[in-house]
Scaffold this motif. Structure first.
Motif, PDB file in Angstrom:
ATOM      1  N   ARG A 198      -0.661   3.708  -4.824  1.00 47.84           N
ATOM      2  CA  ARG A 198      -1.905   4.376  -4.442  1.00 47.84           C
ATOM      3  C   ARG A 198      -3.112   3.526  -4.842  1.00 47.84           C
ATOM      4  O   ARG A 198      -4.110   3.462  -4.122  1.00 47.84           O
ATOM      5  CB  ARG A 198      -1.992   5.751  -5.103  1.00 47.84           C
ATOM      6  N   LYS A 199      -2.997   2.863  -5.974  1.00 52.66           N
ATOM      7  CA  LYS A 199      -4.104   2.038  -6.469  1.00 52.66           C
ATOM      8  C   LYS A 199      -4.432   0.911  -5.489  1.00 52.66           C
ATOM      9  O   LYS A 199      -5.604   0.658  -5.176  1.00 52.66           O
ATOM     10  CB  LYS A 199      -3.767   1.457  -7.841  1.00 52.66           C
TER      11      LYS A 199
ATOM     12  N   SER B 101      -4.088   3.084   8.451  1.00 48.70           N
ATOM     13  CA  SER B 101      -5.021   3.586   7.446  1.00 48.70           C
ATOM     14  C   SER B 101      -4.903   5.100   7.381  1.00 48.70           C
ATOM     15  O   SER B 101      -4.944   5.778   8.413  1.00 48.70           O
ATOM     16  CB  SER B 101      -6.455   3.204   7.827  1.00 48.70           C
TER      17      SER B 101
ATOM     18  N   ASP C 105      -3.573   0.818  -2.301  1.00 50.48           N
ATOM     19  CA  ASP C 105      -4.010   1.407  -1.041  1.00 50.48           C
ATOM     20  C   ASP C 105      -5.506   1.709  -1.104  1.00 50.48           C
ATOM     21  O   ASP C 105      -6.261   1.403  -0.178  1.00 50.48           O
ATOM     22  CB  ASP C 105      -3.215   2.682  -0.750  1.00 50.48           C
ATOM     23  N   GLN C 106      -5.936   2.293  -2.206  1.00 51.01           N
ATOM     24  CA  GLN C 106      -7.355   2.593  -2.370  1.00 51.01           C
ATOM     25  C   GLN C 106      -8.185   1.320  -2.419  1.00 51.01           C
ATOM     26  O   GLN C 106      -9.292   1.270  -1.867  1.00 51.01           O
ATOM     27  CB  GLN C 106      -7.561   3.432  -3.639  1.00 51.01           C
ATOM     28  N   LEU C 107      -7.658   0.286  -3.068  1.00 51.86           N
ATOM     29  CA  LEU C 107      -8.377  -0.981  -3.141  1.00 51.86           C
ATOM     30  C   LEU C 107      -8.560  -1.586  -1.758  1.00 51.86           C
ATOM     31  O   LEU C 107      -9.653  -2.078  -1.423  1.00 51.86           O
ATOM     32  CB  LEU C 107      -7.615  -1.952  -4.041  1.00 51.86           C
TER      33      LEU C 107
ATOM     34  N   ARG D 174       0.822  -1.214   0.000  1.00 49.65           N
ATOM     35  CA  ARG D 174       0.000   0.000   0.000  1.00 49.65           C
ATOM     36  C   ARG D 174       0.855   1.263   0.000  1.00 49.65           C
ATOM     37  O   ARG D 174       0.436   2.295  -0.512  1.00 49.65           O
ATOM     38  CB  ARG D 174      -0.918   0.004   1.219  1.00 49.65           C
TER      39      ARG D 174
ATOM     40  N   ARG E  69      -8.888  -0.204   1.015  1.00 47.02           N
ATOM     41  CA  ARG E  69      -9.851   0.553   1.817  1.00 47.02           C
ATOM     42  C   ARG E  69     -11.200   0.719   1.121  1.00 47.02           C
ATOM     43  O   ARG E  69     -12.076   1.410   1.627  1.00 47.02           O
ATOM     44  CB  ARG E  69      -9.261   1.919   2.156  1.00 47.02           C
ATOM     45  N   SER E  70     -11.364   0.087  -0.040  1.00 44.76           N
ATOM     46  CA  SER E  70     -12.559   0.284  -0.856  1.00 44.76           C
ATOM     47  C   SER E  70     -13.798  -0.368  -0.259  1.00 44.76           C
ATOM     48  O   SER E  70     -13.716  -1.354   0.485  1.00 44.76           O
ATOM     49  CB  SER E  70     -12.331  -0.276  -2.263  1.00 44.76           C
TER      50      SER E  70
END
Length: 227
Positions: A48-49, A221, A51-53, A44, A55-56
């Motif tokens: 960035r991709k 997070s 990391d966003q996934l 993560r 927490r999606s």
């Protein structure tokens, strides 16, 4: 999820479409090249991709309530990086610094970050998501698990094999499938018999407030830096 509670794992089919998978494979390949490694820890922090996934809402809907991502790894088995993994439990977490706290230990260092075995109660509240970016049949290093073994708590290294018997299940997955599992579940994998790409995105989640307040997660997070 009943199977996760009783068996220690659950497979959810077809979570990601082929279009989504192509984008995830491209990002996984970019990070693997950048790190020059088939096992990239703290994913993560490097994407960035991903990391966003992690927490999606897509993944949060599959998880128990009240958990957030605390560790992330990319596994990328190929014909030249085709390693077996013996039976084990995932007993360590990554933290910012070593602090003498009762119930935490032994301590170790992996890829520049501090790891420690936390109390069993913390591990019982954790859950792992494994996202399969490629087809993973038995012949391509699919994960092997012992259903219900997570209910035995931490198992000493000398006792592991006594818990491995005829109950083994091979978690064969298609690209786009997701495997949820307890870190306390005994699991292993064999070398691929016919090696193909076997990219796995591995996210670990912990319950809010489960870590001793004197310690900090190495991968907090962004929305909740201190738990």
């Amino acid at each position: 999820m009943k199977n996760l509670d009783t068996q220690g794992f659950a497979i959810i089919r077809g979570v990601f479409t082929e279009t989504e998978l192509e984008a995830l494979r491209g990002e996984a390949d970019r990070v693997a090249r950048m790190e020059n490694s088939a096992c990239v820890r703290h994913l993560r922090q490097k994407s960035r991709k991903f990391d966003q996934l992690a927490r999606s809402s897509r993944l949060q809907e599959l998880l128990p309530r009240g958990v957030f991502p605390v560790r992330s790894i990319l596994f990328d088995k190929t014909s030249s990086e085709n390693w077996p993994v013996t039976w084990h439990q995932d007993l360590t977490i990554a933290v910012e610094e070593k602090v003498a706290v009762e119930g935490y230990g032994p301590w170790s260092r992996k890829d520049g970050s501090i790891h420690v075995q936390p109390p069993e109660g913390l591990l019982e509240q954790m859950v792992t998501i494994r996202i399969h970016l490629d087809e993973t049949p038995r012949s391509n290093g699919a994960l092997r698990v012992i259903p219900g073994s997570h209910l035995n708590g931490k198992i000493g290294s000398k006792e592991v094999l006594s818990h491995v018997g005829d109950s083994e299940v091979v978690c064969e997955c298609e690209a786009g499938d997701v495997l949820l599992m307890s870190p306390l579940l005994l699991h292993a994998s064999k070398r691929s018999e016919f090696p193909k790409r076997r990219r796995i995105i591995h996210f670990e989640y912990a319950a809010h407030g489960s870590l001793d307040k004197r310690l900090s997660w190495y991968e907090p997070s962004p929305a909740n830096q201190t738990e």
